[in-house]
Enzyme design. Sequence first.
Site, PDB file in Angstrom:
ATOM      1  N   HIS A 260      -7.841 -45.150 -35.132  1.00 32.89           N
ATOM      2  CA  HIS A 260      -9.026 -44.525 -34.509  1.00 32.89           C
ATOM      3  C   HIS A 260     -10.045 -44.255 -35.606  1.00 32.89           C
ATOM      4  CE1 HIS A 260     -10.885 -41.478 -31.552  1.00 32.89           C
ATOM      5  NE2 HIS A 260     -11.707 -41.607 -32.581  1.00 32.89           N
TER       6      HIS A 260
ATOM      7  N   HIS B 279     -14.452 -44.363 -36.718  1.00 26.86           N
ATOM      8  CA  HIS B 279     -15.882 -44.561 -36.434  1.00 26.86           C
ATOM      9  C   HIS B 279     -16.540 -45.201 -37.651  1.00 26.86           C
ATOM     10  CE1 HIS B 279     -15.847 -42.040 -32.775  1.00 26.86           C
ATOM     11  NE2 HIS B 279     -14.870 -41.417 -33.419  1.00 26.86           N
TER      12      HIS B 279
ATOM     13  N   LYS C  82     -11.881 -47.886 -24.465  1.00 25.83           N
ATOM     14  CA  LYS C  82     -11.976 -46.466 -24.783  1.00 25.83           C
ATOM     15  C   LYS C  82     -12.570 -45.693 -23.611  1.00 25.83           C
ATOM     16  CE  LYS C  82     -12.372 -42.635 -27.074  1.00 25.83           C
ATOM     17  NZ  LYS C  82     -12.138 -42.120 -28.393  1.00 25.83           N
TER      18      LYS C  82
ATOM     19  N   HIS D 237     -10.176 -40.153 -24.941  1.00 35.40           N
ATOM     20  CA  HIS D 237     -10.618 -38.867 -25.498  1.00 35.40           C
ATOM     21  C   HIS D 237     -10.227 -37.819 -24.464  1.00 35.40           C
ATOM     22  CE1 HIS D 237     -13.346 -36.228 -27.967  1.00 35.40           C
ATOM     23  NE2 HIS D 237     -13.106 -35.492 -26.896  1.00 35.40           N
TER      24      HIS D 237
ATOM     25  N   HIS E 222      -6.383 -38.393 -30.984  1.00 38.71           N
ATOM     26  CA  HIS E 222      -6.604 -37.185 -31.786  1.00 38.71           C
ATOM     27  C   HIS E 222      -6.065 -35.931 -31.095  1.00 38.71           C
ATOM     28  CE1 HIS E 222     -10.073 -37.290 -29.164  1.00 38.71           C
ATOM     29  NE2 HIS E 222     -10.762 -38.091 -29.947  1.00 38.71           N
TER      30      HIS E 222
ATOM     31  N   ASP F 212      -9.843 -40.689 -37.017  1.00 36.12           N
ATOM     32  CA  ASP F 212     -11.076 -40.211 -36.387  1.00 36.12           C
ATOM     33  C   ASP F 212     -12.116 -39.877 -37.453  1.00 36.12           C
ATOM     34  OD1 ASP F 212     -12.845 -39.643 -34.384  1.00 36.12           O
ATOM     35  OD2 ASP F 212     -11.950 -37.734 -33.809  1.00 36.12           O
TER      36      ASP F 212
HETATM   37  O1  DOR Z   1     -15.580 -35.101 -33.960  1.00 32.85           O
HETATM   38  C1  DOR Z   1     -15.798 -36.124 -33.358  1.00 32.85           C
HETATM   39  N1  DOR Z   1     -16.721 -37.008 -33.788  1.00 32.85           N
HETATM   40  N2  DOR Z   1     -15.127 -36.365 -32.247  1.00 32.85           N
HETATM   41  C2  DOR Z   1     -15.424 -37.397 -31.452  1.00 32.85           C
HETATM   42  O2  DOR Z   1     -14.793 -37.535 -30.438  1.00 32.85           O
HETATM   43  C3  DOR Z   1     -16.551 -38.309 -31.772  1.00 32.85           C
HETATM   44  C4  DOR Z   1     -16.833 -38.297 -33.197  1.00 32.85           C
HETATM   45  C5  DOR Z   1     -18.152 -38.941 -33.533  1.00 32.85           C
HETATM   46  O3  DOR Z   1     -18.426 -40.028 -33.045  1.00 32.85           O
HETATM   47  O4  DOR Z   1     -18.893 -38.365 -34.321  1.00 32.85           O
HETATM   48 ZN    ZN Z   2     -13.359 -40.357 -32.495  1.00 32.16          ZN
END
Ligand code: DOR
Ligand code: ZN
Length: 349
Positions: free
Chosen positions: A18, A20, A104, A141, A179, A252
């Site tokens: 997971h 970003h 997702k 999520h 998460h 995450d």
């Molecule tokens: O803390 C987070 N940041 N939780 C999420 O679900 C998304 C993520 C983000 O994209 O910044």
């Molecule tokens: Zn995330």
Amino acid sequence: MPDTAPTELTLRRPDDWHLHLRDGDMLRAVLPETARHFARAIVMPNLVPPVVTSTDAVAYRDRIRAALPEGSDFTPLMTLYLTEDTDPDDVERAHAEGIATAVKLYPAGATTNSASGVRDFDRVRRVLDRMAQIGMPLCIHGEVTDASVDIFDREAVFIDRMLKPIRKKNPDLRIVLEHVTTEDAVDYVRDTPKNLAATITTHHLIINRNHILAGGIRPHYYCLPVAKREKHRVALVQAAVSGDRRFFLGTDSAPHTDPRKLQECGCAGVFSAPNTMSCLAEVFEVAGKLNKLEAFTSLNGPAFYGLEPNAQTIRLIKGDPVTYPSHVPTEDGPVTVFDPGFPLHWRVA
Ligand code: DOR
Ligand code: ZN
């Protein structure tokens, strides 16, 4: 007595289930931090606009590949952002052609860029049925968005109100509850024999809600789901170090620039890509379970996704406190790296 504590550890190369990566300059700035240690990562689709179709996923995958450091063999595993208009045939095509590894599900409004997510679960029923048929995992999520539910209860309430009904209607759907932050989630996953796994982040193994709020507010620890009480953190550590195949790493790691974290309404997200392996080694060592680190970072995830573990290995070496940059620079400002609050002694060789 001789000191028998290990000072070196060889692991299969880890994967991040997971992550970003964002886009543009931010992508170029943060991607090397993951590609340095990790072989593969499940890449989140919550861009603006989101990665919804197989065509979007191909284009985003190409931008990620183009941003990789020279010589890197990192593989992005793409996800499709589930909307109420998602076409089951497009999802099946993305799966069949190896374009997307998972879909997702963001409940609409649950977190960063989730406005196009799902409001009415019946409207995605056909997609979920198709995914169950073709064996494609759904990453969830797991927080309700009901404003009347306390933010610290939103995960536990999601399990009762949403996840249990989804699983009842579609027991063959393979689900990753992402998460997880509560003992409730750990217990639910542990009590479910089939088709359910959970990712755990690096930061939720280390911080509880006091770290965010006691003695001053610390925006760099604010993320979603928000960290809970200490007893929940302890439950997460127990799950992670247990070796149980249903729990694996999803960092995450979610970069936001400091100006976007440190404003009146700051963004949710912890950026842990640069020091995750050092943090995890410390957590597993303190738990006396260094021998389970490989299962968590490198074996359980591929097993759930039906992939081979990576053939290459990495070596962790224990020594003097590790130094790592406190920030990664981007064109829009620096991104602060997760501070575990204690020295790290394990470095990746
Ligand atoms: O803390 C987070 N940041 N939780 C999420 O679900 C998304 C993520 C983000 O994209 O910044
Ligand atoms: Zn995330």
